[in-house]
Design an enzyme around this catalytic site. Structure first.
Site, PDB file in Angstrom:
ATOM      1  N   TYR A  48      -1.560  13.122  25.422  1.00  0.00           N
ATOM      2  CA  TYR A  48      -0.162  12.913  25.808  1.00  0.00           C
ATOM      3  C   TYR A  48      -0.088  12.032  27.056  1.00  0.00           C
ATOM      4  O   TYR A  48       0.676  11.058  27.098  1.00  0.00           O
ATOM      5  CB  TYR A  48       0.501  14.262  26.077  1.00  0.00           C
ATOM      6  CG  TYR A  48       1.900  14.179  26.642  1.00  0.00           C
ATOM      7  CD1 TYR A  48       2.990  13.860  25.838  1.00  0.00           C
ATOM      8  CD2 TYR A  48       2.131  14.418  28.001  1.00  0.00           C
ATOM      9  CE1 TYR A  48       4.274  13.788  26.365  1.00  0.00           C
ATOM     10  CE2 TYR A  48       3.415  14.351  28.533  1.00  0.00           C
ATOM     11  CZ  TYR A  48       4.473  14.033  27.710  1.00  0.00           C
ATOM     12  OH  TYR A  48       5.746  13.950  28.239  1.00  0.00           O
ATOM     13  N   LYS A  94       1.494   8.225  27.427  1.00  0.00           N
ATOM     14  CA  LYS A  94       2.512   7.875  28.416  1.00  0.00           C
ATOM     15  C   LYS A  94       2.027   6.741  29.315  1.00  0.00           C
ATOM     16  O   LYS A  94       2.823   5.914  29.770  1.00  0.00           O
ATOM     17  CB  LYS A  94       2.873   9.103  29.259  1.00  0.00           C
ATOM     18  CG  LYS A  94       3.730  10.125  28.519  1.00  0.00           C
ATOM     19  CD  LYS A  94       5.102   9.570  28.171  1.00  0.00           C
ATOM     20  CE  LYS A  94       6.023  10.626  27.575  1.00  0.00           C
ATOM     21  NZ  LYS A  94       7.374  10.107  27.275  1.00  0.00           N
TER      22      LYS A  94
END
Length: 346
Positions: A202, A206
């Protein structure tokens, strides 16, 4: 009175997305003077969005768009429909493109229909494709593209100390190479069966998303027709939303639904831009960034809530790594001549 512009919100049924819609509906100027296009995976089951829209002012023009961000074909179809409506005058030009949708795995891993790791596709690739396709319909003078980022993108941000994910010596960087991230070959559950494996992916997705912001802003700034469009990266803080629904019972239910909602309501009043925040506060920050603050052109405006003190990962300033991510993304999304009006897209 005709609409002043269109506001597009992706992930409009999520905790932050639905809060952004509620903020728009609760702001008379926005509700009455702008048209909302709210993108969700499936409108029929978008309970939070539908509940918000059931209380919308009668004069608020809006439509809900079904789009699976894990499908490049779905994204292309949605963008084509929007571009066609803008070209025909059925929708006003896009004043704000709020790229809010997010995806996070925990102890498991999922791949998209297109063969990419789902966090990477939803958090980075879908935003690259959607932005490039919709540039032709943006308000070229006042348009703003806002991407919801995260402190998780920066391995050196001390806020990540709440997890041990970035302390494992096997993972000294969040950028092992774009191919490894895209194909889900890095930080796999087989290597680390804890929730840390998904959190790293994750964070890495990002990081690619913030690199996208930097590269997009740089290219837009040099475009003779699009240079007035602003690109914004907003860190909304940690919020009690459904982003952790794939975690275990302790995190997804006890922490996110019982503990954090109470704690954030108190903490956000003491420290508005603190580590944890309410969705309504971060929603207000997103709307503020798009409509209330002065346009920030030529480079990315990095916001941590309402603060400009966001600590951005050093990789986002590495032009060679940014170029790698950009070019890989173009190939992965099958961007070809004529797909975008951005002059310097290759």
């Amino acid at each position: 009175m005709g609409s002043k512009g269109t506001i597009i919100v992706t992930g409009a049924n999520g905790g932050l997305g639905s809060a952004i819609v509620q903020n728009i509906l609760g702001t008379p100027d926005l509700a009455s003077n702008y048209t909302g296009v709210y993108a969700v995976r499936k409108a029929a089951t978008a309970t939070k969005l539908n509940a918000a829209l059931s209380r919308a002012p009668a004069n608020h023009k809006h439509e809900t768009v079904d789009v699976d961000l894990g499908s490049l074909a779905d994204i292309r179809k949605a963008a084509t429909d929007i571009n066609d409506k803008v070209a025909k005058g059925e929708l006003p030009r896009i004043r704000a493109l709020i790229l809010n949708a997010g995806y996070q795995d925990h102890a498991g891993i999922a791949m998209s229909k297109d063969g990419f790791e789902m966090s990477w596709q939803v958090n980075f690739l879908s935003n690259l494709l959607l932005s490039l396709l919709l540039l032709q319909s943006m308000d070229a003078q006042e348009g703003r593209i806002l991407l919801v980022g995260s402190w998780a993108h920066n391995i050196e941000d001390k806020r990540n100390d709440v997890t041990s994910a970035y302390k494992d010596p096997r993972y000294p960087t969040l950028y092992p190479g774009v191919e490894a991230l895209a194909k889900g070959e890095w930080s796999r559950p087989e290597e680390d069966p804890t929730t840390n494996s998904g959190f790293r992916r994750y964070g890495a997705s990002k990081l690619c998303a913030i690199m996208l912001c930097e590269e997009l802003a740089s290219r837009i700034a040099k475009d003779p027709k699009l240079s007035n469009i602003s690109v914004i990266d907003l860190d909304p803080g940690g919020m009690p939303t459904g982003i952790a629904r794939r975690a275990g019972f302790l995190i997804s239910f006890v922490v996110m639904k019982l503990v954090l909602p109470v704690v954030t309501e108190i903490s956000v009043r003491v420290k508005p831009n603190g580590v944890i925040r309410t969705p309504w506060k971060s929603a207000a920050d997103a709307v503020r960034a798009c409509f209330e603050i002065e346009a920030h052109r030529g480079e990315v405006l990095h916001l941590d809530g309402t603060s400009t003190d966001l600590l951005v990962a050093k990789e986002t300033k590495d032009e060679e790594k940014r170029k790698q991510v950009w070019e890989y993304g173009l190939k992965a999304a099958h961007i070809e001549e004529g797909d975008t009006v951005l002059v310097d897209w290759k």
